[in-house]
Design an enzyme around this catalytic site. Sequence first.
Site, mmCIF file in Angstrom:
data_model
loop_
_atom_site.group_PDB
_atom_site.id
_atom_site.type_symbol
_atom_site.label_atom_id
_atom_site.label_comp_id
_atom_site.label_asym_id
_atom_site.label_seq_id
_atom_site.Cartn_x
_atom_site.Cartn_y
_atom_site.Cartn_z
ATOM 1 N N ASP A 13 46.681 38.203 50.408
ATOM 2 C CA ASP A 13 47.816 37.439 49.275
ATOM 3 C C ASP A 13 48.109 38.252 48.061
ATOM 4 O O ASP A 13 48.432 37.523 47.110
ATOM 5 C CB ASP A 13 47.233 35.763 48.966
ATOM 6 C CG ASP A 13 46.907 35.211 50.086
ATOM 7 O OD1 ASP A 13 47.769 35.363 51.105
ATOM 8 O OD2 ASP A 13 45.855 34.395 50.007
ATOM 9 N N LYS A 16 52.154 41.138 49.469
ATOM 10 C CA LYS A 16 52.908 42.356 50.524
ATOM 11 C C LYS A 16 54.067 42.038 50.927
ATOM 12 O O LYS A 16 54.881 42.764 50.813
ATOM 13 C CB LYS A 16 51.733 42.178 51.608
ATOM 14 C CG LYS A 16 50.260 42.664 51.465
ATOM 15 C CD LYS A 16 49.305 42.634 52.642
ATOM 16 C CE LYS A 16 49.260 41.340 53.045
ATOM 17 N NZ LYS A 16 48.470 40.421 52.106
ATOM 18 N N GLY A 40 50.347 34.651 55.616
ATOM 19 C CA GLY A 40 51.210 33.784 54.978
ATOM 20 C C GLY A 40 52.080 34.719 54.042
ATOM 21 O O GLY A 40 51.461 35.063 52.936
ATOM 22 N N HIS A 41 53.219 35.097 54.291
ATOM 23 C CA HIS A 41 53.871 36.049 53.217
ATOM 24 C C HIS A 41 55.137 35.428 52.635
ATOM 25 O O HIS A 41 56.010 34.767 53.383
ATOM 26 C CB HIS A 41 54.265 37.191 54.099
ATOM 27 C CG HIS A 41 52.945 37.940 54.650
ATOM 28 N ND1 HIS A 41 53.417 38.963 55.507
ATOM 29 C CD2 HIS A 41 51.675 37.919 54.189
ATOM 30 C CE1 HIS A 41 52.235 39.519 55.899
ATOM 31 N NE2 HIS A 41 51.230 38.910 55.229
ATOM 32 N N GLN A 224 46.648 40.423 55.662
ATOM 33 C CA GLN A 224 45.237 40.182 55.151
ATOM 34 C C GLN A 224 45.330 41.485 54.043
ATOM 35 O O GLN A 224 45.929 41.924 53.379
ATOM 36 C CB GLN A 224 44.039 40.377 56.083
ATOM 37 C CG GLN A 224 44.296 39.063 57.034
ATOM 38 C CD GLN A 224 45.170 38.992 57.992
ATOM 39 O OE1 GLN A 224 45.292 39.818 58.890
ATOM 40 N NE2 GLN A 224 45.798 37.999 58.032
HETATM 41 P P1 GDP Z 1 51.163 38.173 50.810
HETATM 42 O O1 GDP Z 1 50.296 37.412 51.639
HETATM 43 O O2 GDP Z 1 50.381 39.389 50.498
HETATM 44 O O3 GDP Z 1 52.365 38.377 51.208
HETATM 45 O O4 GDP Z 1 50.904 37.151 49.430
HETATM 46 P P2 GDP Z 1 51.489 35.599 49.436
HETATM 47 O O5 GDP Z 1 52.746 35.543 49.703
HETATM 48 O O6 GDP Z 1 50.638 34.814 50.132
HETATM 49 O O7 GDP Z 1 51.147 35.020 47.904
HETATM 50 C C1 GDP Z 1 51.673 35.941 46.827
HETATM 51 C C2 GDP Z 1 52.304 34.824 45.969
HETATM 52 O O8 GDP Z 1 52.491 35.507 44.671
HETATM 53 C C3 GDP Z 1 53.589 34.399 46.352
HETATM 54 O O9 GDP Z 1 53.651 33.086 46.074
HETATM 55 C C4 GDP Z 1 54.506 35.363 45.778
HETATM 56 O O10 GDP Z 1 55.949 34.668 45.611
HETATM 57 C C5 GDP Z 1 53.959 35.432 44.699
HETATM 58 N N1 GDP Z 1 54.274 36.519 43.808
HETATM 59 C C6 GDP Z 1 54.287 37.860 44.504
HETATM 60 N N2 GDP Z 1 54.546 38.717 43.396
HETATM 61 C C7 GDP Z 1 54.501 38.111 42.123
HETATM 62 C C8 GDP Z 1 54.720 38.542 40.672
HETATM 63 O O11 GDP Z 1 54.608 39.857 40.504
HETATM 64 N N3 GDP Z 1 54.264 37.558 39.834
HETATM 65 C C9 GDP Z 1 54.281 36.354 40.119
HETATM 66 N N4 GDP Z 1 54.129 35.423 39.164
HETATM 67 N N5 GDP Z 1 54.138 35.837 41.361
HETATM 68 C C10 GDP Z 1 54.190 36.951 42.417
HETATM 69 P P1 IMO Z 2 47.859 37.263 54.155
HETATM 70 O O1 IMO Z 2 48.550 38.188 55.154
HETATM 71 C C1 IMO Z 2 44.240 35.815 52.706
HETATM 72 C C2 IMO Z 2 41.136 35.011 55.332
HETATM 73 C C3 IMO Z 2 40.733 33.284 55.732
HETATM 74 C C4 IMO Z 2 39.054 33.566 55.878
HETATM 75 C C5 IMO Z 2 39.090 34.927 56.846
HETATM 76 C C6 IMO Z 2 38.923 34.957 58.374
HETATM 77 O O2 IMO Z 2 48.577 36.065 53.546
HETATM 78 O O3 IMO Z 2 47.323 38.204 52.941
HETATM 79 P P2 IMO Z 2 40.843 34.152 60.084
HETATM 80 O O4 IMO Z 2 41.610 33.058 60.480
HETATM 81 O O5 IMO Z 2 41.681 35.413 59.738
HETATM 82 O O6 IMO Z 2 39.840 34.363 61.160
HETATM 83 O O7 IMO Z 2 40.054 34.074 58.860
HETATM 84 O O8 IMO Z 2 40.234 35.817 56.285
HETATM 85 N N1 IMO Z 2 42.470 35.177 55.490
HETATM 86 C C7 IMO Z 2 43.324 35.473 54.841
HETATM 87 N N2 IMO Z 2 43.298 35.281 53.222
HETATM 88 N N3 IMO Z 2 45.451 36.040 52.945
HETATM 89 C C8 IMO Z 2 45.562 36.361 54.382
HETATM 90 O O9 IMO Z 2 46.544 36.720 54.879
HETATM 91 C C9 IMO Z 2 44.345 35.770 55.285
HETATM 92 N N4 IMO Z 2 44.118 36.004 56.616
HETATM 93 C C10 IMO Z 2 43.115 35.412 56.748
HETATM 94 O O10 IMO Z 2 40.879 32.709 54.586
HETATM 95 O O11 IMO Z 2 38.449 33.852 54.691
HETATM 96 MG MG MG Z 3 49.460 35.349 52.099
#
Ligand code: GDP
Ligand code: IMO
Ligand code: MG
Length: 430
Positions: A13, A16, A40-41, A224
């Site tokens: 999270d 990416k 979840g991206h 991840q």
């Molecule tokens: P990922 O799994 O690495 O793709 O990240 P996620 O999408 O799960 O979580 C990142 C969250 O931060 C999302 O809600 C993005 O929209 C938000 N985000 C990304 N870059 C920034 C930033 O520079 N500032 C803020 N405030 N939010 C950001």
């Molecule tokens: P993105 O790509 C954050 C965590 C789960 C749990 C562990 C194992 O959005 O960064 P799993 O279901 O993979 O067997 O769970 O990994 N986890 C993540 N945490 N971002 C993710 O993906 C994750 N995918 C799995 O919360 O701790």
């Molecule tokens: Mg994510």
Amino acid sequence: MANVAVVGAQWGDEGKGKIVDWLSSRADVVVRFQGGHNAGHTLVINGVTYKLSLLPSGVVRPNKLSIIGNGVVFDPWAFIREVTAIKSQGVDVSPATLQVAENVPLILPVHSALDKAREEARGAGKIGTTGRGIGPAYEDKVARRAIRLCDLGDEAVLKEKVDALLAHHNLLLRGLGAAEMKPADLLDPLREITPQVLPYASVVWKTLDELRRAGKRILFEGAQGSMLDIDHGTYPYVTSSNTVAGNAAAGSGMGPRAVGYVLGICKAYTTRVGSGPFPTELFDDIGELIGQRGKEFGVVTGRKRRCGWFDAVMVRQAIKTGGIDGIAMTKLDVLDGFDEIKVCVGYRLDGQELDYLPANAAAQARVEPIYETFEGWKDSTQGARSWAELPAQAVKYVRHVEELIQAPVALLSTSPERDDTILMNDPFQD
Ligand code: GDP
Ligand code: IMO
Ligand code: MG
């Protein structure tokens, strides 16, 4: 011209999706190489939010090819749901723009059921998985009994493989006191979904080889993060795949030289969702405030993310174990307005100082962070699109982090919006 791999350098999270979407304007093809719909991206483009789990984050850009590589675990039902959802947002997705490796192993309903049953049985010791069946599907892959996308096209092979799979899974289900499965319980839903997913099946290693030889640019998208890596993470509180860039080539059917520049993504602070050690976790109002300002709730499960200060020791370790060349730092704006900001620069364990996170799970849970404290900044960084717009203290913070982690910051992100991004060093030109 290097290809680029984008990987998480913390516990996932990190942002990416945003960075892959931004970089994909410079690429021809975006490839997912591990993980599954546990990811979840989030992409925000001109105020419109797209949430992707299994589909590569390049899918929203017209005229780019998206590929799901063999290293992914592929839930065909989740795939079709996501394709349908993204199409309803006006994105053009078809087998012409999206290919799935024919040798990708499938996540079946029995895998998510097992994932959830096991978590329940673990009680307080649960890993906090996403419940998507990721671990059980990878187990079946490694145990050589997985059903793969290509098997869906061969009824005789499929039947044989379902029988072999159930011989194993029914033993487990019996052990857990759950109802056993009949072959039809798997075969019927698979037969139903086959005509929808099989058109996307492709020999992606060949496609990628051709594209590479034609000089096209490839962007590998990790899911991840390093600390969730099955080998290098906080085992056993990890996911079931190698999340590091070393897996980008194997997970897409290319050689290691196909991956050029490795871009690690990290937040300006740290978050984690699920159980497991987290040395810089904050249990106070500051942690709450970071969570609120950063909207730290999971995309996949909606769970509240645990929040803490930036851990330079951990990110440095991710840089070393993952071969990261440069960093994209996201969410700098979330730190706006704090009087002081802390960064972990070492750990203390049993009276000794450590400059790395040890592998032992009990030790990982006991290390205490050693902090350096920085003066914060009062001006806003939110939405900044150039280095010159940043307050001097924010620049100082980023520069000091670079020293601590021993890698340059190539990109800075200052909001969820695609274009609120500062480019310092183009990974594709490096
Ligand atoms: P990922 O799994 O690495 O793709 O990240 P996620 O999408 O799960 O979580 C990142 C969250 O931060 C999302 O809600 C993005 O929209 C938000 N985000 C990304 N870059 C920034 C930033 O520079 N500032 C803020 N405030 N939010 C950001
Ligand atoms: P993105 O790509 C954050 C965590 C789960 C749990 C562990 C194992 O959005 O960064 P799993 O279901 O993979 O067997 O769970 O990994 N986890 C993540 N945490 N971002 C993710 O993906 C994750 N995918 C799995 O919360 O701790
Ligand atoms: Mg994510």
